[in-house]
Design a protein around this motif. Structure first.
Motif, PDB file in Angstrom:
ATOM      1  N   GLN A  58       0.824  -1.204   0.000  1.00 30.71           N
ATOM      2  CA  GLN A  58       0.000   0.000   0.000  1.00 30.71           C
ATOM      3  C   GLN A  58       0.861   1.258   0.000  1.00 30.71           C
ATOM      4  O   GLN A  58       0.537   2.241  -0.683  1.00 30.71           O
ATOM      5  CB  GLN A  58      -0.926  -0.005   1.212  1.00 30.71           C
ATOM      6  CG  GLN A  58      -2.070  -1.005   1.116  1.00 30.71           C
ATOM      7  CD  GLN A  58      -3.037  -0.878   2.271  1.00 30.71           C
ATOM      8  OE1 GLN A  58      -2.639  -0.726   3.426  1.00 30.71           O
ATOM      9  NE2 GLN A  58      -4.322  -0.925   1.982  1.00 30.71           N
ATOM     10  N   ALA A  59       1.967   1.230   0.745  1.00 26.62           N
ATOM     11  CA  ALA A  59       2.862   2.381   0.775  1.00 26.62           C
ATOM     12  C   ALA A  59       3.472   2.630  -0.603  1.00 26.62           C
ATOM     13  O   ALA A  59       3.581   3.780  -1.050  1.00 26.62           O
ATOM     14  CB  ALA A  59       3.964   2.163   1.812  1.00 26.62           C
ATOM     15  N   ALA A  60       3.867   1.564  -1.299  1.00 23.37           N
ATOM     16  CA  ALA A  60       4.428   1.712  -2.642  1.00 23.37           C
ATOM     17  C   ALA A  60       3.385   2.268  -3.616  1.00 23.37           C
ATOM     18  O   ALA A  60       3.700   3.099  -4.474  1.00 23.37           O
ATOM     19  CB  ALA A  60       4.964   0.374  -3.140  1.00 23.37           C
ATOM     20  N   VAL A 185       7.579   9.168 -22.263  1.00 17.50           N
ATOM     21  CA  VAL A 185       6.755   8.508 -21.269  1.00 17.50           C
ATOM     22  C   VAL A 185       7.605   8.361 -20.013  1.00 17.50           C
ATOM     23  O   VAL A 185       8.835   8.225 -20.105  1.00 17.50           O
ATOM     24  CB  VAL A 185       6.250   7.126 -21.781  1.00 17.50           C
ATOM     25  CG1 VAL A 185       7.399   6.171 -21.995  1.00 17.50           C
ATOM     26  CG2 VAL A 185       5.234   6.532 -20.811  1.00 17.50           C
ATOM     27  N   TYR A 186       6.989   8.432 -18.861  1.00 23.09           N
ATOM     28  CA  TYR A 186       7.725   8.376 -17.602  1.00 23.09           C
ATOM     29  C   TYR A 186       7.545   7.001 -16.964  1.00 23.09           C
ATOM     30  O   TYR A 186       6.413   6.533 -16.798  1.00 23.09           O
ATOM     31  CB  TYR A 186       7.232   9.454 -16.643  1.00 23.09           C
ATOM     32  CG  TYR A 186       7.295  10.844 -17.227  1.00 23.09           C
ATOM     33  CD1 TYR A 186       8.522  11.461 -17.459  1.00 23.09           C
ATOM     34  CD2 TYR A 186       6.127  11.523 -17.570  1.00 23.09           C
ATOM     35  CE1 TYR A 186       8.584  12.739 -18.008  1.00 23.09           C
ATOM     36  CE2 TYR A 186       6.176  12.790 -18.116  1.00 23.09           C
ATOM     37  CZ  TYR A 186       7.399  13.398 -18.345  1.00 23.09           C
ATOM     38  OH  TYR A 186       7.464  14.651 -18.896  1.00 23.09           O
ATOM     39  N   ARG A 187       8.654   6.378 -16.632  1.00 21.46           N
ATOM     40  CA  ARG A 187       8.600   5.114 -15.892  1.00 21.46           C
ATOM     41  C   ARG A 187       8.830   5.430 -14.418  1.00 21.46           C
ATOM     42  O   ARG A 187       9.908   5.880 -14.023  1.00 21.46           O
ATOM     43  CB  ARG A 187       9.651   4.124 -16.399  1.00 21.46           C
ATOM     44  CG  ARG A 187       9.636   2.806 -15.613  1.00 21.46           C
ATOM     45  CD  ARG A 187      10.424   1.720 -16.329  1.00 21.46           C
ATOM     46  NE  ARG A 187      11.834   2.065 -16.465  1.00 21.46           N
ATOM     47  CZ  ARG A 187      12.668   1.430 -17.296  1.00 21.46           C
ATOM     48  NH1 ARG A 187      12.212   0.440 -18.052  1.00 21.46           N
ATOM     49  NH2 ARG A 187      13.933   1.786 -17.365  1.00 21.46           N
ATOM     50  N   ILE A 188       7.815   5.176 -13.620  1.00 21.86           N
ATOM     51  CA  ILE A 188       7.887   5.461 -12.179  1.00 21.86           C
ATOM     52  C   ILE A 188       8.155   4.164 -11.439  1.00 21.86           C
ATOM     53  O   ILE A 188       7.438   3.179 -11.611  1.00 21.86           O
ATOM     54  CB  ILE A 188       6.569   6.078 -11.675  1.00 21.86           C
ATOM     55  CG1 ILE A 188       6.191   7.311 -12.508  1.00 21.86           C
ATOM     56  CG2 ILE A 188       6.676   6.440 -10.199  1.00 21.86           C
ATOM     57  CD1 ILE A 188       4.781   7.814 -12.239  1.00 21.86           C
ATOM     58  N   THR A 189       9.185   4.162 -10.634  1.00 16.99           N
ATOM     59  CA  THR A 189       9.520   3.004  -9.800  1.00 16.99           C
ATOM     60  C   THR A 189       9.463   3.438  -8.345  1.00 16.99           C
ATOM     61  O   THR A 189      10.146   4.386  -7.950  1.00 16.99           O
ATOM     62  CB  THR A 189      10.915   2.457 -10.127  1.00 16.99           C
ATOM     63  OG1 THR A 189      10.998   2.173 -11.533  1.00 16.99           O
ATOM     64  CG2 THR A 189      11.191   1.177  -9.352  1.00 16.99           C
ATOM     65  N   ALA A 190       8.637   2.764  -7.567  1.00 16.62           N
ATOM     66  CA  ALA A 190       8.434   3.145  -6.163  1.00 16.62           C
ATOM     67  C   ALA A 190       8.735   1.965  -5.248  1.00 16.62           C
ATOM     68  O   ALA A 190       8.495   0.813  -5.598  1.00 16.62           O
ATOM     69  CB  ALA A 190       7.000   3.613  -5.938  1.00 16.62           C
ATOM     70  N   GLN A 204       5.923  -0.598 -10.089  1.00 16.92           N
ATOM     71  CA  GLN A 204       6.336   0.215 -11.231  1.00 16.92           C
ATOM     72  C   GLN A 204       5.118   0.528 -12.095  1.00 16.92           C
ATOM     73  O   GLN A 204       4.206  -0.300 -12.239  1.00 16.92           O
ATOM     74  CB  GLN A 204       7.380  -0.533 -12.047  1.00 16.92           C
ATOM     75  CG  GLN A 204       8.217   0.338 -12.974  1.00 16.92           C
ATOM     76  CD  GLN A 204       9.386  -0.451 -13.547  1.00 16.92           C
ATOM     77  OE1 GLN A 204       9.202  -1.283 -14.433  1.00 16.92           O
ATOM     78  NE2 GLN A 204      10.580  -0.216 -13.035  1.00 16.92           N
ATOM     79  N   SER A 205       5.104   1.731 -12.657  1.00 14.01           N
ATOM     80  CA  SER A 205       4.041   2.105 -13.588  1.00 14.01           C
ATOM     81  C   SER A 205       4.628   3.016 -14.659  1.00 14.01           C
ATOM     82  O   SER A 205       5.717   3.593 -14.483  1.00 14.01           O
ATOM     83  CB  SER A 205       2.896   2.815 -12.853  1.00 14.01           C
ATOM     84  OG  SER A 205       3.318   4.083 -12.366  1.00 14.01           O
ATOM     85  N   TYR A 206       3.903   3.126 -15.762  1.00 17.58           N
ATOM     86  CA  TYR A 206       4.294   4.021 -16.853  1.00 17.58           C
ATOM     87  C   TYR A 206       3.230   5.111 -16.972  1.00 17.58           C
ATOM     88  O   TYR A 206       2.028   4.834 -16.917  1.00 17.58           O
ATOM     89  CB  TYR A 206       4.420   3.252 -18.166  1.00 17.58           C
ATOM     90  CG  TYR A 206       5.612   2.321 -18.208  1.00 17.58           C
ATOM     91  CD1 TYR A 206       6.804   2.715 -18.808  1.00 17.58           C
ATOM     92  CD2 TYR A 206       5.553   1.066 -17.632  1.00 17.58           C
ATOM     93  CE1 TYR A 206       7.914   1.870 -18.834  1.00 17.58           C
ATOM     94  CE2 TYR A 206       6.646   0.207 -17.651  1.00 17.58           C
ATOM     95  CZ  TYR A 206       7.815   0.615 -18.255  1.00 17.58           C
ATOM     96  OH  TYR A 206       8.904  -0.223 -18.268  1.00 17.58           O
TER      97      TYR A 206
END
Length: 216
Positions: A58-60, A185-190, A204-206
């Motif tokens: 959930q935090a990610a 496009v932005y690749r987000i890694t949390a 991870q999301s784009y």
């Protein structure tokens, strides 16, 4: 005079056999009790671990949303939306930026492992500035309680990588492996943390930011 002696001998033998039987039964019961207690402890440990992973998950997820709010901006909390103009690579740096560009990363060189695989996403805030990932809420002002009970041990973190985007049917051969394109496009890694700091989940999301009035 021998008959009474034989009766006593038989009686003593039966008492000894009963004692051995009772002792064996007690040992079996003890082993069953220990096994049941061990299984209960293992089940409790597994449940606690699953609950901790859920907290980290959930935090990610919250960190992914915070990154999107950082890109798009919110009323009264614009984040760094000015750095994410469609078609602009301003603010992004090799191995990720610092300061106001913290967590903004150009992609790894062609043939090299992806940046998010090689950097320390979980580096703490107290790492003497070594961390290149963004703590939750740093640029959006979002708050998250941490460090108590079932709350995350500390704030989740994220990075944003800039990747080329090619629309369906667009010629991409000349720009493969580079940023030679007008669209990104932005690749987000949390990374999120559970109640135990060692429990970590990476998501991870784009995300693509549309220009105002543009058709997706």
């Amino acid at each position: 005079m021998r008959a009474p002696v034989r009766r006593r001998a038989v009686s003593v033998y039966m008492c000894g056999a009963t004692l051995v039987y009772v002792l064996c039964l007690l040992v079996v019961i003890l082993l069953l009790g220990v096994s049941a207690a061990r299984m209960a402890l293992q089940a409790e440990k597994a449940a606690r671990g699953a609950r901790d992973r859920h907290v980290a998950f959930q935090a990610a997820e919250e960190a992914l949303m915070d990154a999107q709010n950082d890109i798009e901006g919110l009323p009264g909390a614009p984040g760094r939306s000015g750095l994410f103009a469609p078609g602009s690579a301003a603010g992004f740096a090799q191995a990720c930026g610092q300061g106001d560009e913290l967590g903004l990363c150009l992609p790894a060189a062609k043939g090299a492992p992806a940046l998010w695989l090689t950097m320390e996403l979980d580096a703490a805030e107290s790492a003497g500035g070594a961390s290149r990932s963004v703590p939750y809420g740093q640029f959006t002002g979002a708050a998250m309680q941490t460090g108590q009970g079932l709350l995350p041990a500390r704030r989740p973190r994220y990075i944003i990588e800039l990747l080329p985007f090619h629309a369906p049917g667009e010629e991409a051969g000349t720009a493969a492996g580079s940023l030679a394109t007008e669209n990104y496009v932005y690749r987000i890694t949390a990374i999120g943390f559970g109640a135990q700091d060692g429990t970590q989940v990476v998501l991870q999301s784009y995300y693509r930011k549309q220009a105002a009035g543009a058709v997706p």
